[in-house]
Write a protein that holds these residues in place. Structure first.
Motif, PDB file in Angstrom:
ATOM      1  N   ASN A 148       0.804  -1.215   0.000  1.00 54.65           N
ATOM      2  CA  ASN A 148       0.000   0.000   0.000  1.00 54.65           C
ATOM      3  C   ASN A 148       0.839   1.268   0.000  1.00 54.65           C
ATOM      4  O   ASN A 148       0.307   2.355   0.207  1.00 54.65           O
ATOM      5  N   GLY A 149       2.152   1.129  -0.214  1.00 54.82           N
ATOM      6  CA  GLY A 149       2.984   2.307  -0.411  1.00 54.82           C
ATOM      7  C   GLY A 149       4.097   2.554   0.579  1.00 54.82           C
ATOM      8  O   GLY A 149       4.923   3.425   0.345  1.00 54.82           O
ATOM      9  N   ALA A 150       4.135   1.838   1.698  1.00 52.82           N
ATOM     10  CA  ALA A 150       5.220   2.043   2.662  1.00 52.82           C
ATOM     11  C   ALA A 150       6.542   1.660   2.012  1.00 52.82           C
ATOM     12  O   ALA A 150       6.647   0.617   1.375  1.00 52.82           O
ATOM     13  N   ARG A 151       7.547   2.501   2.171  1.00 48.84           N
ATOM     14  CA  ARG A 151       8.845   2.257   1.544  1.00 48.84           C
ATOM     15  C   ARG A 151       9.930   1.920   2.554  1.00 48.84           C
ATOM     16  O   ARG A 151      11.085   1.749   2.184  1.00 48.84           O
ATOM     17  N   SER A 152       9.567   1.822   3.814  1.00 48.81           N
ATOM     18  CA  SER A 152      10.526   1.431   4.852  1.00 48.81           C
ATOM     19  C   SER A 152       9.759   0.745   5.973  1.00 48.81           C
ATOM     20  O   SER A 152       8.525   0.836   6.043  1.00 48.81           O
ATOM     21  N   GLU A 181      12.321  -4.512   7.645  1.00 49.45           N
ATOM     22  CA  GLU A 181      12.882  -3.821   6.481  1.00 49.45           C
ATOM     23  C   GLU A 181      13.093  -4.805   5.335  1.00 49.45           C
ATOM     24  O   GLU A 181      12.820  -4.477   4.176  1.00 49.45           O
ATOM     25  N   ASP A 182      13.541  -6.006   5.629  1.00 49.23           N
ATOM     26  CA  ASP A 182      13.705  -7.041   4.598  1.00 49.23           C
ATOM     27  C   ASP A 182      12.374  -7.355   3.928  1.00 49.23           C
ATOM     28  O   ASP A 182      12.307  -7.488   2.698  1.00 49.23           O
ATOM     29  N   ILE A 183      11.318  -7.463   4.717  1.00 48.68           N
ATOM     30  CA  ILE A 183       9.985  -7.749   4.168  1.00 48.68           C
ATOM     31  C   ILE A 183       9.546  -6.621   3.248  1.00 48.68           C
ATOM     32  O   ILE A 183       9.083  -6.852   2.129  1.00 48.68           O
ATOM     33  N   VAL A 184       9.692  -5.391   3.707  1.00 47.81           N
ATOM     34  CA  VAL A 184       9.287  -4.235   2.898  1.00 47.81           C
ATOM     35  C   VAL A 184      10.076  -4.201   1.598  1.00 47.81           C
ATOM     36  O   VAL A 184       9.504  -4.018   0.518  1.00 47.81           O
ATOM     37  N   GLN A 185      11.373  -4.405   1.669  1.00 51.73           N
ATOM     38  CA  GLN A 185      12.195  -4.343   0.463  1.00 51.73           C
ATOM     39  C   GLN A 185      11.868  -5.482  -0.507  1.00 51.73           C
ATOM     40  O   GLN A 185      11.896  -5.273  -1.725  1.00 51.73           O
ATOM     41  N   GLN A 186      11.545  -6.659   0.013  1.00 55.86           N
ATOM     42  CA  GLN A 186      11.140  -7.768  -0.863  1.00 55.86           C
ATOM     43  C   GLN A 186       9.857  -7.413  -1.603  1.00 55.86           C
ATOM     44  O   GLN A 186       9.750  -7.616  -2.809  1.00 55.86           O
ATOM     45  N   VAL A 187       8.892  -6.890  -0.876  1.00 56.72           N
ATOM     46  CA  VAL A 187       7.613  -6.533  -1.493  1.00 56.72           C
ATOM     47  C   VAL A 187       7.801  -5.385  -2.474  1.00 56.72           C
ATOM     48  O   VAL A 187       7.300  -5.426  -3.597  1.00 56.72           O
ATOM     49  N   ARG A 188       8.531  -4.346  -2.072  1.00 55.59           N
ATOM     50  CA  ARG A 188       8.751  -3.193  -2.941  1.00 55.59           C
ATOM     51  C   ARG A 188       9.567  -3.588  -4.165  1.00 55.59           C
ATOM     52  O   ARG A 188       9.312  -3.118  -5.259  1.00 55.59           O
ATOM     53  N   ALA A 205       9.580  -6.475  -5.657  1.00 60.56           N
ATOM     54  CA  ALA A 205       8.671  -7.184  -6.558  1.00 60.56           C
ATOM     55  C   ALA A 205       7.750  -6.197  -7.262  1.00 60.56           C
ATOM     56  O   ALA A 205       7.501  -6.318  -8.460  1.00 60.56           O
ATOM     57  N   ALA A 206       7.263  -5.196  -6.547  1.00 62.80           N
ATOM     58  CA  ALA A 206       6.380  -4.198  -7.143  1.00 62.80           C
ATOM     59  C   ALA A 206       7.136  -3.351  -8.163  1.00 62.80           C
ATOM     60  O   ALA A 206       6.625  -3.062  -9.241  1.00 62.80           O
ATOM     61  N   ASP A 207       8.363  -2.958  -7.836  1.00 65.05           N
ATOM     62  CA  ASP A 207       9.162  -2.167  -8.761  1.00 65.05           C
ATOM     63  C   ASP A 207       9.480  -2.956 -10.018  1.00 65.05           C
ATOM     64  O   ASP A 207       9.430  -2.423 -11.124  1.00 65.05           O
ATOM     65  N   ALA A 208       9.799  -4.244  -9.866  1.00 65.52           N
ATOM     66  CA  ALA A 208      10.085  -5.088 -11.023  1.00 65.52           C
ATOM     67  C   ALA A 208       8.849  -5.232 -11.898  1.00 65.52           C
ATOM     68  O   ALA A 208       8.934  -5.200 -13.126  1.00 65.52           O
ATOM     69  N   ARG A 209       7.695  -5.365 -11.269  1.00 66.29           N
ATOM     70  CA  ARG A 209       6.445  -5.484 -12.003  1.00 66.29           C
ATOM     71  C   ARG A 209       6.171  -4.194 -12.774  1.00 66.29           C
ATOM     72  O   ARG A 209       5.753  -4.219 -13.917  1.00 66.29           O
ATOM     73  N   ASP A 210       6.440  -3.044 -12.147  1.00 63.10           N
ATOM     74  CA  ASP A 210       6.200  -1.757 -12.794  1.00 63.10           C
ATOM     75  C   ASP A 210       7.110  -1.550 -13.999  1.00 63.10           C
ATOM     76  O   ASP A 210       6.688  -1.010 -15.008  1.00 63.10           O
ATOM     77  N   THR A 211       8.362  -1.967 -13.908  1.00 60.66           N
ATOM     78  CA  THR A 211       9.284  -1.776 -15.022  1.00 60.66           C
ATOM     79  C   THR A 211       9.028  -2.774 -16.143  1.00 60.66           C
ATOM     80  O   THR A 211       9.426  -2.531 -17.273  1.00 60.66           O
ATOM     81  N   ALA A 212       8.348  -3.876 -15.843  1.00 58.16           N
ATOM     82  CA  ALA A 212       8.054  -4.870 -16.867  1.00 58.16           C
ATOM     83  C   ALA A 212       6.869  -4.455 -17.740  1.00 58.16           C
ATOM     84  O   ALA A 212       6.701  -4.950 -18.845  1.00 58.16           O
ATOM     85  N   LEU A 213       6.066  -3.518 -17.248  1.00 56.50           N
ATOM     86  CA  LEU A 213       4.915  -3.059 -18.016  1.00 56.50           C
ATOM     87  C   LEU A 213       5.378  -2.126 -19.133  1.00 56.50           C
ATOM     88  O   LEU A 213       6.297  -1.330 -18.930  1.00 56.50           O
TER      89      LEU A 213
END
Length: 69
Positions: A20-24, A46-53, A55-63
């Motif tokens: 939902n947008g948390a970056r840390s 922090e590891d959990i947030v970075q894993q989720v972010r 994955a989201a960043d990778a998904r965004d760049t793949a579009l």
């Protein structure tokens, strides 16, 4: 599993906050209602947030990029 014992935050709740947008970890905790207390859990959170972010960043760049007409 519980990540933060002080606030009783589970890994799934931290991951949802990241989706939902948390970056840390601190942003995730604030979104859940409390900041970190003792801090012992911050590395794991922090590891959990970075894993989720990540994955989201990778998904965004793949579009494909939208082009302006």
């Amino acid at each position: 599993m519980f990540v933060c014992i002080c606030n009783a935050y589970r890994d799934s709740e931290i991951a949802d906050a990241a989706r939902n947008g948390a970056r840390s970890a601190c942003e995730a905790y604030e979104a859940l209602g409390n900041g970190p207390n003792c801090g012992c859990c911050l590395d794991t959170a922090e590891d959990i947030v970075q894993q989720v972010r990540g994955a989201a960043d990778a998904r965004d760049t793949a579009l494909p990029a939208k082009t302006l007409a």
